[in-house]
Structure formats: C-alpha cells, structure tokens
Design an enzyme around this catalytic site. Structure first.
Site, PDB file in Angstrom:
ATOM      1  N   THR A 160      -4.047   4.615   9.235  1.00 24.00           N
ATOM      2  CA  THR A 160      -3.877   3.233   8.785  1.00 24.00           C
ATOM      3  C   THR A 160      -4.963   2.446   9.504  1.00 24.00           C
ATOM      4  O   THR A 160      -5.743   3.027  10.256  1.00 24.00           O
ATOM      5  CB  THR A 160      -2.449   2.734   9.127  1.00 24.00           C
ATOM      6  OG1 THR A 160      -2.355   1.352   8.768  1.00 24.00           O
ATOM      7  CG2 THR A 160      -2.122   2.875  10.604  1.00 24.00           C
ATOM      8  N   THR A 161      -5.047   1.128   9.271  1.00 30.96           N
ATOM      9  CA  THR A 161      -6.084   0.350   9.948  1.00 30.96           C
ATOM     10  C   THR A 161      -5.803   0.374  11.444  1.00 30.96           C
ATOM     11  O   THR A 161      -4.806  -0.181  11.894  1.00 30.96           O
ATOM     12  CB  THR A 161      -6.083  -1.107   9.435  1.00 30.96           C
ATOM     13  OG1 THR A 161      -5.925  -1.074   8.025  1.00 30.96           O
ATOM     14  CG2 THR A 161      -7.363  -1.815   9.797  1.00 30.96           C
ATOM     15  N   GLU A 171      -6.875  -6.988   1.135  1.00 29.60           N
ATOM     16  CA  GLU A 171      -7.420  -6.464   2.386  1.00 29.60           C
ATOM     17  C   GLU A 171      -8.606  -5.589   2.052  1.00 29.60           C
ATOM     18  O   GLU A 171      -8.531  -4.772   1.109  1.00 29.60           O
ATOM     19  CB  GLU A 171      -6.343  -5.587   3.027  1.00 29.60           C
ATOM     20  CG  GLU A 171      -5.933  -6.012   4.391  1.00 29.60           C
ATOM     21  CD  GLU A 171      -4.977  -5.012   4.966  1.00 29.60           C
ATOM     22  OE1 GLU A 171      -5.404  -3.911   5.318  1.00 29.60           O
ATOM     23  OE2 GLU A 171      -3.784  -5.342   5.030  1.00 29.60           O
ATOM     24  N   ARG A 182       1.849  12.323  -5.586  1.00 28.13           N
ATOM     25  CA  ARG A 182       2.198  13.156  -6.724  1.00 28.13           C
ATOM     26  C   ARG A 182       1.204  13.035  -7.891  1.00 28.13           C
ATOM     27  O   ARG A 182       0.944  14.012  -8.588  1.00 28.13           O
ATOM     28  CB  ARG A 182       3.614  12.789  -7.194  1.00 28.13           C
ATOM     29  CG  ARG A 182       4.077  13.400  -8.493  1.00 28.13           C
ATOM     30  CD  ARG A 182       4.108  14.927  -8.447  1.00 28.13           C
ATOM     31  NE  ARG A 182       5.029  15.456  -7.464  1.00 28.13           N
ATOM     32  CZ  ARG A 182       6.287  15.797  -7.714  1.00 28.13           C
ATOM     33  NH1 ARG A 182       6.784  15.659  -8.926  1.00 28.13           N
ATOM     34  NH2 ARG A 182       7.053  16.289  -6.771  1.00 28.13           N
ATOM     35  N   HIS A 221       0.937  -5.753  11.625  1.00 28.30           N
ATOM     36  CA  HIS A 221       0.760  -4.332  11.916  1.00 28.30           C
ATOM     37  C   HIS A 221       1.879  -3.830  12.814  1.00 28.30           C
ATOM     38  O   HIS A 221       2.040  -4.298  13.931  1.00 28.30           O
ATOM     39  CB  HIS A 221      -0.602  -4.008  12.547  1.00 28.30           C
ATOM     40  CG  HIS A 221      -1.060  -2.618  12.176  1.00 28.30           C
ATOM     41  ND1 HIS A 221      -0.549  -1.496  12.765  1.00 28.30           N
ATOM     42  CD2 HIS A 221      -1.922  -2.197  11.234  1.00 28.30           C
ATOM     43  CE1 HIS A 221      -1.107  -0.429  12.209  1.00 28.30           C
ATOM     44  NE2 HIS A 221      -1.943  -0.823  11.273  1.00 28.30           N
ATOM     45  N   GLY A 222       2.647  -2.905  12.271  1.00 27.95           N
ATOM     46  CA  GLY A 222       3.689  -2.249  13.047  1.00 27.95           C
ATOM     47  C   GLY A 222       4.943  -3.086  13.251  1.00 27.95           C
ATOM     48  O   GLY A 222       5.795  -2.729  14.064  1.00 27.95           O
ATOM     49  N   HIS A 280      -4.966   4.905  -1.601  1.00 31.59           N
ATOM     50  CA  HIS A 280      -3.647   4.538  -2.152  1.00 31.59           C
ATOM     51  C   HIS A 280      -3.792   3.515  -3.284  1.00 31.59           C
ATOM     52  O   HIS A 280      -3.566   3.831  -4.436  1.00 31.59           O
ATOM     53  CB  HIS A 280      -2.672   4.095  -1.052  1.00 31.59           C
ATOM     54  CG  HIS A 280      -3.260   3.281   0.068  1.00 31.59           C
ATOM     55  ND1 HIS A 280      -4.063   2.178  -0.135  1.00 31.59           N
ATOM     56  CD2 HIS A 280      -3.148   3.404   1.426  1.00 31.59           C
ATOM     57  CE1 HIS A 280      -4.401   1.662   1.032  1.00 31.59           C
ATOM     58  NE2 HIS A 280      -3.890   2.392   2.003  1.00 31.59           N
ATOM     59  N   GLY A 294       4.282  -4.051   6.003  1.00 30.84           N
ATOM     60  CA  GLY A 294       4.304  -3.050   4.948  1.00 30.84           C
ATOM     61  C   GLY A 294       5.207  -1.873   5.245  1.00 30.84           C
ATOM     62  O   GLY A 294       6.273  -1.704   4.643  1.00 30.84           O
ATOM     63  N   ASP A 309       0.808  -1.226   0.000  1.00 36.56           N
ATOM     64  CA  ASP A 309       0.000   0.000   0.000  1.00 36.56           C
ATOM     65  C   ASP A 309       0.842   1.278   0.000  1.00 36.56           C
ATOM     66  O   ASP A 309       0.491   2.273  -0.637  1.00 36.56           O
ATOM     67  CB  ASP A 309      -0.892   0.065   1.250  1.00 36.56           C
ATOM     68  CG  ASP A 309      -1.924  -1.034   1.292  1.00 36.56           C
ATOM     69  OD1 ASP A 309      -2.097  -1.732   0.278  1.00 36.56           O
ATOM     70  OD2 ASP A 309      -2.550  -1.201   2.349  1.00 36.56           O
TER      71      ASP A 309
HETATM   72  N1  PXP Z   1      -2.175  -6.233   8.346  1.00 36.80           N
HETATM   73  C1  PXP Z   1      -3.259  -5.427   8.211  1.00 36.80           C
HETATM   74  C2  PXP Z   1      -4.609  -6.058   8.329  1.00 36.80           C
HETATM   75  C3  PXP Z   1      -3.115  -4.059   7.959  1.00 36.80           C
HETATM   76  O1  PXP Z   1      -4.203  -3.271   7.821  1.00 36.80           O
HETATM   77  C4  PXP Z   1      -1.817  -3.526   7.811  1.00 36.80           C
HETATM   78  C5  PXP Z   1      -1.635  -2.068   7.509  1.00 36.80           C
HETATM   79  O2  PXP Z   1      -2.103  -1.745   6.280  1.00 36.80           O
HETATM   80  C6  PXP Z   1      -0.729  -4.397   7.923  1.00 36.80           C
HETATM   81  C7  PXP Z   1      -0.934  -5.739   8.233  1.00 36.80           C
HETATM   82  C8  PXP Z   1       0.674  -3.930   7.757  1.00 36.80           C
HETATM   83  O3  PXP Z   1       0.986  -3.021   8.751  1.00 36.80           O
HETATM   84  P1  PXP Z   1       2.337  -2.179   8.654  1.00 36.80           P
HETATM   85  O4  PXP Z   1       2.220  -1.341   7.426  1.00 36.80           O
HETATM   86  O5  PXP Z   1       2.361  -1.412   9.915  1.00 36.80           O
HETATM   87  O6  PXP Z   1       3.448  -3.181   8.534  1.00 36.80           O
END
Ligand code: PXP
Length: 246
Positions: free
Chosen positions: A104-105, A74, A18, A196-197, A54, A218, A9
């Site tokens: 973000t989520t 997702e 941009r 996530h994170g 995005h 991500g 993403d």
């Molecule tokens: N998993 C889910 C369900 C998410 O929504 C996200 C963020 O888009 C991620 C994983 C990845 O998180 P990060 O970008 O913090 O690594």
C-alpha cells in the site's frame, strides 16, 4: 464536522483477484462507492496506480460520472496519470509516492526533494480548477514545503501512529507529531486531512489532533464490511468521527 472520504481501492483489489484482464467483474468499486454515499460518506477516494493493480481507468471514469459527493483521485506525479487527471477533473487530487513493490502507499511524499516539480504540478491543477492535497508525514520541513509549492491541503500520514498504536510511548510520540503538524499546517493556511491505517479502535485517540477537515479510510471499512456490510461499516465509522470536537 469531520468528514469521511472512503477509499474504495480494496473493493477493486477483490475484483482483480478473480477478474484481472476481463471487461467486467465483481464486486464493483463504483457500486460500493454509491453504498458509501448512501450511508453518509462525504467523499470517495480512489488511487489510480501506474501499475493499475486495483482501480482501473474505467472505474475512475464511471466514478466521475456517477458519484455525487467529492471525488478525490489519489495519484503519483507521473506524466500519464497527470494528463488523465486533468481530463477527468476530479474535485481534488491527492499526490502520493508510488513504488511498484509496496503493498500500500508506504511513506509520505518527499515535497522538499521535489519542490520545483510539485510547484509546477500544483499550478497546472489549480489552473484546471482541481484542488491539490499532498500526502506527507507530519514533518515540519515537509509541511512548510507543502505550503510553498501551493497545495491547498495536506493529508497527514497516520500510518506510523496506527502501527505503534499498541505501544504507548511510541503512540503518544506519534500523536504529538500529528498535533503539532496539524497546527503548523493550519497556521500556514493549509487545510488538514489525515489517513492511513485508521480504524474504529485507533480513531478516538486522534480526536486531540486539531483542525482536521477529512479522514480518508479504506482498509478497515472494507474489512469490517465483510462481517456487517458496507453501509453499516460506514455508519459506525461516522458515529465514532462524530465525537471529534472540530
Ligand atoms: N490516504 C492515502 C493517501 C492512502 O494512500 C491510503 C491507502 O490507500 C489511505 C488514505 C487509506 O488507508 P487505509 O486503507 O489504511 O485506510
């Protein structure tokens, strides 16, 4: 072996900064996905948001055509996106909550509060041959509801763990929640993903969480890619993930 799904993403976020509204622009999230695959990623994740902040419709169509690993779409449980996913046929969908204002989520899905709706959505995807993962907090009630609605996977939200990584007491409490959440999910027959994170620094301590199949990462990969390139960033992450006992 613990698998890596790369969330691309943020590559699209950079392009949209941009080129919003234009029919092409750089960097291409699809080309980025192909680099991640070449570096050894096991899957590609993209979040098609209702606000198309995005990732765009053309990106998910091109990803479906061009990537050769698993495609994880997702998405929120919005009728328009569900219809699109059913015709696109990703390998798996990860259902997430979506709020317009969030960066973000932010939180996990409330499976308990939407049990009937999620049961129906899961059965539509199952009939179409698409697996379903639910992005949830490591909360016992949400985990048991996820098994009841017929999802094959849960993705345990590691955001609270990542946020409290530098506060030892809170961090250890979050690790405990993830460990017992993964055990509960596994006993209920769910496969366990997490994300996530996550980054190179906080990942090693998560090796104590059992039964994990895949991590979705991500932001830290795209950030690191600014300095070392995407291929090396993915390889470094895979190197750290190799230490997972499985
Ligand atoms: N998993 C889910 C369900 C998410 O929504 C996200 C963020 O888009 C991620 C994983 C990845 O998180 P990060 O970008 O913090 O690594």
């Amino acid at each position: 072996m613990l698998k890596l799904g790369v969330n691309i993403d943020h590559v699209a976020t950079l392009r949209e900064a941009r080129y919003r509204g234009q029919i092409r622009g750089e960097p291409s999230p699809v080309e980025a996905a192909l680099v991640c695959e070449r570096a050894g990623a096991h899957g590609i994740t993209a979040h098609l948001r209702e606000d198309r902040r995005h990732i765009l419709d053309r990106d998910v169509r091109e990803l479906r055509e061009r990537i050769s690993t698993r495609f994880n779409l997702e998405m929120a449980i919005a009728p328009e996106i569900i219809a699109l996913a059913l015709s696109l046929k990703p390998d798996i969908v990860c259902l997430v909550p979506e709020k317009r204002q969030e960066l973000t989520t932010e939180g996990g899905l409330d499976v308990v509060g939407q049990e009937a709706a999620l049961k129906e959505v899961c059965s539509r995807f199952r009939d179409a041959g698409i697996e379903v993962s639910l992005f949830i907090a490591p909360d016992p009630l949400q985990i048991s509801a996820s098994a009841r609605v017929g999802a094959q996977f849960v993705e345990l939200h590691t955001g609270a763990y990542a946020e409290h990584f530098h506060q030892k007491l809170e961090r250890n409490a979050e690790i405990e929640r993830l460990v017992s959440g993964a055990e509960q999910a596994y006993e209920l027959g769910l496969q366990v993903n997490a994300g996530h994170g996550l980054n190179l620094e906080n990942l090693p301590l998560l090796h104590v969480v059992p039964h994990m199949v895949e991590l979705n990462i991500g932001h830290s990969l795209v950030s690191r890619a600014v300095f070392v390139g995407l291929e090396r960033a993915v390889k470094e992450m895979l190197g750290v993930m190799n230490g997972y006992p499985g």
